[in-house]
Design a protein around this motif. Structure first.
Motif, short mmCIF file in Angstrom:
data_model
loop_
_atom_site.label_atom_id
_atom_site.label_comp_id
_atom_site.label_asym_id
_atom_site.label_seq_id
_atom_site.Cartn_x
_atom_site.Cartn_y
_atom_site.Cartn_z
N GLU A 55 3.05 25.35 12.61
CA GLU A 55 3.91 24.62 11.67
C GLU A 55 5.14 24.06 12.38
OE1 GLU A 55 3.28 23.85 8.63
OE2 GLU A 55 1.35 24.91 8.57
N ASN A 56 5.69 24.79 13.29
CA ASN A 56 6.85 24.30 14.04
C ASN A 56 6.49 23.10 14.92
OD1 ASN A 56 8.52 26.28 12.93
ND2 ASN A 56 8.12 27.74 14.61
N LEU A 57 5.31 23.13 15.48
CA LEU A 57 4.87 21.98 16.27
C LEU A 57 4.72 20.73 15.39
CD1 LEU A 57 2.21 23.66 18.61
CD2 LEU A 57 4.43 22.72 19.28
N LYS A 58 4.20 20.87 14.20
CA LYS A 58 4.07 19.73 13.28
C LYS A 58 5.44 19.20 12.86
CE LYS A 58 -0.43 21.01 11.35
NZ LYS A 58 -1.18 21.38 10.11
N THR A 59 6.38 20.11 12.65
CA THR A 59 7.73 19.66 12.31
C THR A 59 8.36 18.89 13.47
OG1 THR A 59 7.98 21.61 10.88
CG2 THR A 59 9.99 20.45 11.54
N MET A 60 8.15 19.37 14.66
CA MET A 60 8.68 18.67 15.83
C MET A 60 8.10 17.26 15.94
SD MET A 60 8.33 19.72 19.87
CE MET A 60 6.57 19.39 19.82
N LEU A 61 6.80 17.11 15.74
CA LEU A 61 6.19 15.79 15.83
C LEU A 61 6.64 14.87 14.70
CD1 LEU A 61 2.50 16.55 16.91
CD2 LEU A 61 4.43 15.84 18.30
N ARG A 62 6.85 15.42 13.51
CA ARG A 62 7.30 14.59 12.39
C ARG A 62 8.70 14.04 12.64
NH1 ARG A 62 6.55 18.05 8.90
NH2 ARG A 62 8.67 18.82 8.55
N ILE A 63 9.59 14.85 13.15
CA ILE A 63 10.94 14.38 13.46
C ILE A 63 10.90 13.41 14.63
CG2 ILE A 63 13.23 15.13 14.21
CD1 ILE A 63 12.73 17.76 12.72
N PHE A 64 10.04 13.66 15.59
CA PHE A 64 9.92 12.75 16.74
C PHE A 64 9.45 11.37 16.28
CE2 PHE A 64 6.92 10.89 19.80
CZ PHE A 64 7.78 10.63 20.86
N ARG A 65 8.46 11.29 15.39
CA ARG A 65 7.98 10.00 14.90
C ARG A 65 9.05 9.29 14.07
NH1 ARG A 65 4.31 7.72 17.95
NH2 ARG A 65 2.54 9.08 18.33
N ARG A 66 9.87 10.01 13.45
CA ARG A 66 10.91 9.39 12.62
C ARG A 66 12.00 8.74 13.47
NH1 ARG A 66 14.33 13.62 9.50
NH2 ARG A 66 15.29 13.67 11.58
N GLU A 67 12.31 9.30 14.64
CA GLU A 67 13.43 8.82 15.45
C GLU A 67 13.01 8.28 16.81
OE1 GLU A 67 16.37 8.76 14.17
OE2 GLU A 67 15.93 9.94 12.36
N CYS A 68 11.72 8.15 17.08
CA CYS A 68 11.29 7.77 18.43
C CYS A 68 11.60 6.32 18.76
CB CYS A 68 9.80 8.05 18.60
SG CYS A 68 8.75 7.01 17.57
N HIS A 69 11.84 5.49 17.76
CA HIS A 69 12.12 4.08 18.03
C HIS A 69 13.44 3.89 18.78
CE1 HIS A 69 14.26 5.01 14.28
NE2 HIS A 69 15.13 4.07 14.65
N ARG A 70 14.27 4.91 18.85
CA ARG A 70 15.56 4.80 19.53
C ARG A 70 15.44 4.90 21.04
NH1 ARG A 70 19.38 8.97 16.27
NH2 ARG A 70 18.45 10.25 17.91
N ILE A 71 14.44 5.54 21.54
CA ILE A 71 14.32 5.72 22.99
C ILE A 71 13.00 5.19 23.57
CG2 ILE A 71 15.84 7.72 23.07
CD1 ILE A 71 13.41 9.49 23.03
N LEU A 72 11.99 4.98 22.73
CA LEU A 72 10.71 4.49 23.24
C LEU A 72 10.65 2.96 23.17
CD1 LEU A 72 8.13 7.03 21.75
CD2 LEU A 72 9.10 6.97 24.06
#
Length: 599
Positions: free
Chosen positions: A6-23
């Motif tokens: 569950e923690n891994l899924k939360t990490m990926l969900r937050i990453f997809r939400r904010e990844c446009h800032r650095i990718l």
């Protein structure tokens, strides 16, 4: 307390939400543990090729470098264990491969999460040691807890192979690779998984040619194959690839692959509902994988069950997106009324988001416990080929070198080419007038039926005599007299008539036989006065025969009456010819017959 999954899924969900800032790209995909290990294997093989010239690596070396790479990137102590040889070069090549294919691994996502999280997000979901255990496969998450449903048993007794977990894993990877190409076309690993699934006769040779074409153009494998097929289909005479292009040998299979991916892209853009579009995409991939297979086959069962599970999961992800949009109060984006092709741009956007979430969940799947099975023969499950793996696919076919013995036919052809003499074409009857590079006997050149008819000529006539014969009135040259007497002695001729016949036979190749005869015979008569005087002092009957023969030769050797009268020089020549005394007796009528055939 939430579990590690569950923690891994939360990490990926937050990453997809904010990844446009650095990718740089919003369609960057994530590699799971198995794909990370396969990428490392290919990277090490490429480094070994650069160092030793052989594309290959041992399984033990891959596993040793795998553990060292995880400890180094997670910034954990290695316990004093030595690092593998060329480790720094392997790591740089691994990171370059990730960047080139527009992908990131779970370790990159872990460190990016710390930079992208907001104050409302949890500070630390898990420790690097826990992530290490998950990637190595030593955590509590077992492989059986994955989202892959168990394969039911088939009552058919004609089942060739049992449906195993490896079949389900490989079938799911093929499905996700096709869907991943719609999201990230730069992922070369996804194209390698589906290029020959189903069989399109695109084996290792075709993949090697495609890899070289992509390297020469500095593009991805998918762009290299699509640009080649588009140039063949749409390009004109000046834009189509050359006939010597290595990819032309695999044109049929490459066209089939591009045609199928075009169908998937059309389904993605034509269907506005993400759940319906995802179901159609999975159904189309299922149809091509099961073509020609019976329902009792174990591969059929694995592919069919995987397709059903993926359809259900896509529908669940779409429902979750709709629920989150309603609870968070975020309205969907309003399309521009006057935008060009706005329908195509906005219809497939929601479907792409659903597919990206599906691929993120696949990256969180527990790693395969049998590493040898994953790295050696994992690609042969659906195709049935022996020894097929991702490493063997990337490995270029063996090139024949001089160390190994060549086939017998090749060796014979090489020996013939080495000792091959200059071939001579067909010769005409005038071939002997041409200058030869090597000295050959005249009978070889003329190819007479018998060498007794014309004797061999050791010294052919000078070129000036062939190209420009001297005028008939010039008979005072001493060099010509010597040459004529020398030819008479070498040929062994007994009389002037035989000499005339032989010179005519040889002179026919020069195109001026009569001039040659007159040239060769006239100086001989000038020097043969002594035999003529001796003959004149002979008996009376002998004189009569001599005069008769001379008159016959003098009269019958004249040109026809229709020709213009001879000049003074020609008359003088005829007078000189009458002085010649033949050594043979002439039969009655022989002179007339000879003159008739001369005409």
């Amino acid at each position: 307390m939430a579990s590690l999954e569950e923690n891994l899924k939360t990490m990926l969900r937050i990453f997809r939400r904010e990844c446009h800032r650095i990718l740089e790209s919003e369609r960057t995909t994530i590699r799971g543990s198995d794909e990370m290990l396969m990428s490392l294997q290919l990277t090490m093989a490429e480094v070994n090729k650069q160092e030793s010239g052989e594309f290959g690596v041992a399984l033990s070396d891959v596993l040793l470098c795998w553990k060292s790479l995880l400890l180094d990137r997670l910034q954990l102590p290695d316990g004093g264990s030595p690092r593998p040889e060329n480790y720094e070069l392997v790591r740089r090549e691994y990171e370059s491969f990730m960047k080139r294919t527009n992908t990131v691994d779970l370790i990159d996502v872990y460190f990016m999460y710390k930079q992208l999280r907001l104050e409302t997000d949890p500070e630390q979901l898990f420790t690097p040691a826990q992530l290490l255990q998950f990637l190595l496969g030593t955590s509590d998450c077992a492989e059986e807890t994955s989202s892959i449903p168990p394969c039911p048993s088939t009552p058919s007794s004609s089942q060739p192979r049992p449906c195993t977990a490896q079949m389900r894993r490989v079938a799911r990877r093929v499905f996700c690779s096709y869907l991943g190409l719609l999201v990230n076309s730069k992922n070369d690993l996804s194209l390698a998984n589906v290029l020959d699934s189903p069989c399109r006769s695109l084996g290792r040779a075709a993949f090697t040619d495609l890899k070289h074409a992509a390297r020469n153009s500095q593009t991805s494998l998918f762009l290299a194959v699509t640009s080649f097929v588009r140039a063949i289909q749409l390009g004109g005479k000046g834009y189509a690839p050359a006939e010597s292009d290595p990819l032309r040998k695999h044109l049929k299979g490459l066209c089939e692959f591009v045609h199928f991916t075009d169908q998937l892209e059309e389904l993605l853009g034509e269907t506005p509902e993400p759940s319906v579009a995802g179901a159609k995409l999975v159904a189309r991939v299922r149809a091509v994988l099961l073509k020609g297979r019976s329902s009792g086959d174990s591969v059929y069962t694995a592919v069919d069950d995987t397709a059903k599970a993926l359809k259900e999961r896509i529908a669940q992800i779409h429902s979750a997106h709709q629920q989150s949009a309603l609870t968070m109060g975020i309205s969907p984006a309003r399309p521009k009324a006057h935008a060009i092709n706005h329908a195509t741009a906005y219809i497939g956007r929601d479907t792409v988001k659903v597919l990206m979430n599906l691929l993120d969940e696949e990256a969180l799947a527990p790693p395969c416990r049998n590493k040898a099975e994953l790295l050696t023969d994992d690609q042969s499950v659906l195709s049935g080929a022996e020894g097929a793996s991702l490493l063997s696919l990337y490995k270029s076919p063996a090139v024949v070198t001089g160390t190994s013995p060549k086939p017998l036919r090749s060796r014979i052809q090489a020996a013939q080419a080495k000792g091959k003499v200059k071939e001579r074409g067909l010769r005409s009857q005038f071939a002997c007038t041409y200058v030869e590079t090597d000295d050959q006997p005249l009978n070889r050149v003329l190819d007479f039926p018998s060498t007794s008819q014309v004797p061999t000529c050791k010294h052919p006539a000078p070129k000036r005599l062939i190209d420009r014969p001297p005028p008939i009135t010039d008979w005072d040259g001493d060099s010509e007299n010597q040459e004529s007497s020398g030819q008479k002695e070498s040929h062994g001729l007994e009389n002037g008539e035989a000499n005339t016949v032989s010179i005519a036979a040889l002179g026919s190749r020069q195109g001026n036989a009569k001039a040659q005869v007159a040239k060769e015979t006239q100086p001989k008569n000038k020097k043969s006065k002594t035999p003529l005087d001796a003959t004149a002092q002979g008996s009376k009957g002998m004189k009569r025969k001599q005069v008769d023969g001379a008159d016959l030769c003098g009269e019958e050797n004249q040109p026809p009456a229709k020709r213009p009268p001879l000049k003074a020089s020609t008359a003088a020549l005829g007078a000189k010819k009458t002085l010649k005394a033949p050594t043979k007796k002439l039969i009655a009528g022989q002179g007339k017959l000879t003159g008739f055939f001369r005409l």
